[in-house]
Design a protein around this motif. Structure first.
Motif, PDB file in Angstrom:
ATOM      1  N   ARG A   1       0.855  -1.123  -0.104  1.00 41.00           N
ATOM      2  CA  ARG A   1       0.089   0.020   0.083  1.00 41.00           C
ATOM      3  C   ARG A   1       0.713   1.206   0.055  1.00 41.00           C
ATOM      4  NH1 ARG A   1      -3.347   2.807  -1.907  1.00 41.00           N
ATOM      5  NH2 ARG A   1      -4.755   4.253  -0.452  1.00 41.00           N
ATOM      6  N   LEU A   2       1.664   1.267   0.670  1.00 40.60           N
ATOM      7  CA  LEU A   2       2.894   2.467   0.768  1.00 40.60           C
ATOM      8  C   LEU A   2       3.582   2.697  -0.446  1.00 40.60           C
ATOM      9  CD1 LEU A   2       4.480   2.150   4.322  1.00 40.60           C
ATOM     10  CD2 LEU A   2       3.029   3.948   3.402  1.00 40.60           C
TER      11      LEU A   2
ATOM     12  N   ARG B   1       3.946   6.049  -5.219  1.00 35.29           N
ATOM     13  CA  ARG B   1       3.844   6.045  -6.794  1.00 35.29           C
ATOM     14  C   ARG B   1       2.937   7.219  -7.192  1.00 35.29           C
ATOM     15  NH1 ARG B   1       4.633   0.530  -6.954  1.00 35.29           N
ATOM     16  NH2 ARG B   1       2.567  -0.043  -6.950  1.00 35.29           N
ATOM     17  N   GLU B   2       1.669   7.390  -6.455  1.00 29.59           N
ATOM     18  CA  GLU B   2       0.636   8.258  -6.662  1.00 29.59           C
ATOM     19  C   GLU B   2       1.364   9.586  -6.299  1.00 29.59           C
ATOM     20  OE1 GLU B   2      -2.715   9.993  -7.946  1.00 29.59           O
ATOM     21  OE2 GLU B   2      -1.978   8.222  -8.426  1.00 29.59           O
ATOM     22  N   VAL B   3       1.835   9.704  -5.075  1.00 29.74           N
ATOM     23  CA  VAL B   3       2.690  11.118  -4.693  1.00 29.74           C
ATOM     24  C   VAL B   3       3.516  11.447  -5.787  1.00 29.74           C
ATOM     25  CG1 VAL B   3       4.105  12.045  -2.934  1.00 29.74           C
ATOM     26  CG2 VAL B   3       2.003  10.737  -2.473  1.00 29.74           C
ATOM     27  N   SER B   4       4.534  10.493  -6.271  1.00 26.05           N
ATOM     28  CA  SER B   4       5.474  10.739  -7.031  1.00 26.05           C
ATOM     29  C   SER B   4       4.999  11.386  -8.374  1.00 26.05           C
ATOM     30  CB  SER B   4       6.363   9.667  -7.370  1.00 26.05           C
ATOM     31  OG  SER B   4       7.177   9.888  -8.584  1.00 26.05           O
ATOM     32  N   ARG B   5       3.839  10.435  -8.845  1.00 26.53           N
ATOM     33  CA  ARG B   5       3.012  10.981 -10.165  1.00 26.53           C
ATOM     34  C   ARG B   5       2.710  12.390 -10.118  1.00 26.53           C
ATOM     35  NH1 ARG B   5      -1.564  11.934 -11.710  1.00 26.53           N
ATOM     36  NH2 ARG B   5      -2.758  11.069 -10.219  1.00 26.53           N
ATOM     37  N   ARG B   6       1.964  12.817  -8.912  1.00 22.17           N
ATOM     38  CA  ARG B   6       1.301  13.931  -8.717  1.00 22.17           C
ATOM     39  C   ARG B   6       2.448  15.180  -8.484  1.00 22.17           C
ATOM     40  NH1 ARG B   6      -3.688  13.574  -4.329  1.00 22.17           N
ATOM     41  NH2 ARG B   6      -4.850  11.988  -5.619  1.00 22.17           N
ATOM     42  N   LEU B   7       3.582  15.066  -8.050  1.00 19.26           N
ATOM     43  CA  LEU B   7       4.870  16.059  -7.932  1.00 19.26           C
ATOM     44  C   LEU B   7       5.332  16.145  -9.248  1.00 19.26           C
ATOM     45  CD1 LEU B   7       6.661  14.852  -4.737  1.00 19.26           C
ATOM     46  CD2 LEU B   7       5.472  16.733  -4.971  1.00 19.26           C
TER      47      LEU B   7
END
Length: 90
Positions: free
Chosen positions: A65-66, A71-77
């Motif tokens: 889950r982490l 990956r989602e945080v990285s994509r958003r950044l």
């Protein structure tokens, strides 16, 4: 051999046999106790193993889950940085 001596010999042999029987019973009780102790230890180890396996499954789930969240945080950044560059380039 007289009756008294043969009776004494028989009693002596009976005493030896009884002592041997008591020793055998004591040894059997000790083996059963050790076997019971081993069974209890095996049950305890299996319970510990089951608990540890469950904890491992939970830890793996959290780790997965982490990774997804990372990956989602990285994509958003990356998206945010691209947006900022685009605004700055205008």
């Amino acid at each position: 051999m007289s009756t008294g001596k043969s009776m004494e010999a028989a009693l002596s042999e009976l005493r030896r046999a009884m002592t041997g029987l008591e020793s055998a019973v004591d040894a059997r009780i000790d083996r059963e106790r050790e076997h019971g102790d081993a069974d209890n230890e095996v049950r305890r180890v299996h319970a510990d193993r089951a608990r540890l396996a469950q904890e491992l499954d939970q830890a793996e789930f959290r780790a997965n889950r982490l990774e997804e969240v990372n990956r989602e945080v990285s994509r958003r950044l990356v998206t945010a940085m691209e947006t900022i560059r685009a605004v700055l380039d205008r």
